[in-house]
Design an enzyme around this catalytic site. Structure first.
Site, PDB file in Angstrom:
ATOM      1  N   GLY A   9     -19.893   2.721  80.974  1.00 13.84           N
ATOM      2  CA  GLY A   9     -21.130   2.623  80.196  1.00 13.84           C
ATOM      3  C   GLY A   9     -21.962   3.876  80.397  1.00 13.84           C
ATOM      4  N   GLY A  12     -25.190   5.281  78.096  1.00  7.42           N
ATOM      5  CA  GLY A  12     -26.470   4.586  77.969  1.00  7.42           C
ATOM      6  C   GLY A  12     -27.618   5.308  78.653  1.00  7.42           C
ATOM      7  N   GLN A  13     -28.765   4.618  78.686  1.00  7.75           N
ATOM      8  CA  GLN A  13     -29.990   5.233  79.215  1.00  7.75           C
ATOM      9  C   GLN A  13     -29.832   5.603  80.694  1.00  7.75           C
ATOM     10  OE1 GLN A  13     -33.384   2.666  79.572  1.00  7.75           O
ATOM     11  NE2 GLN A  13     -34.874   4.318  79.359  1.00  7.75           N
ATOM     12  N   TYR A 143     -29.672 -12.362  78.101  1.00 11.85           N
ATOM     13  CA  TYR A 143     -29.594 -11.210  79.006  1.00 11.85           C
ATOM     14  C   TYR A 143     -30.041 -11.616  80.409  1.00 11.85           C
ATOM     15  CZ  TYR A 143     -30.964  -6.626  80.936  1.00 11.85           C
ATOM     16  OH  TYR A 143     -31.115  -5.521  81.727  1.00 11.85           O
TER      17      TYR A 143
HETATM   18  C1  AKB Z   1     -34.886  -4.729  78.814  1.00  8.23           C
HETATM   19  O1  AKB Z   1     -36.039  -4.565  78.383  1.00  8.23           O
HETATM   20  O2  AKB Z   1     -34.091  -5.560  78.361  1.00  8.23           O
HETATM   21  C2  AKB Z   1     -34.434  -3.895  79.987  1.00  8.23           C
HETATM   22  C3  AKB Z   1     -34.687  -4.564  81.281  1.00  8.23           C
HETATM   23  C4  AKB Z   1     -36.060  -4.719  81.793  1.00  8.23           C
HETATM   24  O3  AKB Z   1     -33.766  -4.977  81.919  1.00  8.23           O
HETATM   25  N1  AKB Z   1     -35.101  -2.628  79.953  1.00  8.23           N
END
Ligand code: AKB
Length: 316
Positions: A9, A12-13, A143
């Site tokens: 990955g 990514g950032q 997430y």
């Molecule tokens: C998001 O905003 O989903 C991420 C995080 C805080 O994990 N930057």
């Protein structure tokens, strides 16, 4: 010991900056950047690159076999906002991808694995201020609960297989070298781009939404410090809280105005990311990271703002 490091990955950032930092420390040839997508120029032209899909076990196995890594950083993930649009895909990538990597790390006797967690592991019933390492955790985004489950898997592999896996609950990350990819904290990067391009920005989060944030330089330093810490000093094998600094869109805009007095901020009437932000902590207690591996923040809000504007100006 000569390290052989795979960063999965890498586009990514975090990956863009981490690959750079790792190549500076270990030498370009020792750090294999990998991603499912074409790499950015900076990654492809500074060292080896492999196409990797973490969900494709054969492909991933081949990469482990070919490079015999001593360290693996698994950064491939779907973040909070995009995760709500594609919940099953987010769960699959964030979870199955992690388990594939943990399994191959055991099989190939990888010395250390890094996997990022997030403040998204907390939820509406977690304490909102100075959120402690251990508390009620009821994340309500895919997430968030994929990261919480991932933390449990990391600790499980440490306990059951002796795998030295380390993790951080990152706050929102702010950097100028790479864009964030679909999170709730992305506003704090977009605002700088728009300030320089248009002199104004419409925030998708409301004026008083406080969230913990961190400058990328601090985040990379934290990651490397944790990975270099002696194993016996680490008391947490799920993921360490990291506080960063907490601020609202209004406070960030005020800081930008000190350097760009004509900058104007406005606020969207509604946005689905607001509910996600409202379910997350406003500030974090990171005393375990301070105690276990000597963590200390360097960049405050004025320092972040000045550095972002100075560097972005050169590349925009
Ligand atoms: C998001 O905003 O989903 C991420 C995080 C805080 O994990 N930057």
């Amino acid at each position: 010991m000569t390290e052989k490091i795979i960063v999965i990955g890498a586009n990514g950032q975090i990956g863009t900056e981490l690959v750079n930092a790792l190549r500076n420390i270990h030498g370009a040839e020792q750090v294999i950047a990998s991603d499912i997508n074409d790499p950015a120029y900076a990654i492809r032209n500074t060292g080896p690159f492999e196409f990797v899909n973490v969900l494709d076990k054969d492909n991933l196995h081949h990469i482990f076999q070919k490079h015999q890594p001593t360290q693996v950083y698994l950064l491939a993930a779907i973040l909070s906002a995009v995760g709500e649009q594609r919940p099953k895909m987010a769960w699959d990538l964030n979870m199955t991808g992690l388990i594939h990597v943990l399994d191959f790390a055991v099989e190939f006797k990888v010395s250390k694995v890094f996997w990022p967690s997030s403040i998204a592991v907390f939820g509406p019933h977690s304490p909102q201020f100075n959120t402690p390492q251990y508390c009620v955790m009821d994340p309500n985004t895919v997430y968030g609960f994929s990261k919480l489950a991932g933390e449990r898997w990391c600790e499980y592999y440490f306990n059951k297989h002796g795998l030295d896996v380390r993790s951080i609950r990152y706050p929102g990350l702010i950097g100028w070298r790479a864009n964030p990819g679909g999170g709730t904290t992305d506003y704090a990067v977009h605002i700088f781009h728009e300030a320089l391009k248009k002199g104004k920005y419409e925030s998708f989060l409301s004026a008083e939404t406080a969230l913990p944030m961190m400058y990328m330089d601090d985040a990379i330093r934290a990651t490397l410090d944790l990975m270099n810490a002696p194993a016996e000093s680490l008391t947490i094998r799920s993921a360490y809280n990291l506080a960063g600094i907490s601020f609202t869109p209004t406070q960030l805009a005020e800081e930008i105005k000190k350097i760009m007095p004509n900058f104007a901020i406005s606020y969207a009437e509604s946005d689905p990311r607001q509910a996600i932000a409202d379910s997350w902590p406003k500030s974090i207690d990171d005393s375990y990271a301070q105690k276990d591996w000597g963590w200390k923040l360097e960049y405050d809000l004025p320092a972040i703002t000045a550095d972002m504007l100075t560097n972005l100006k050169k590349i925009i």
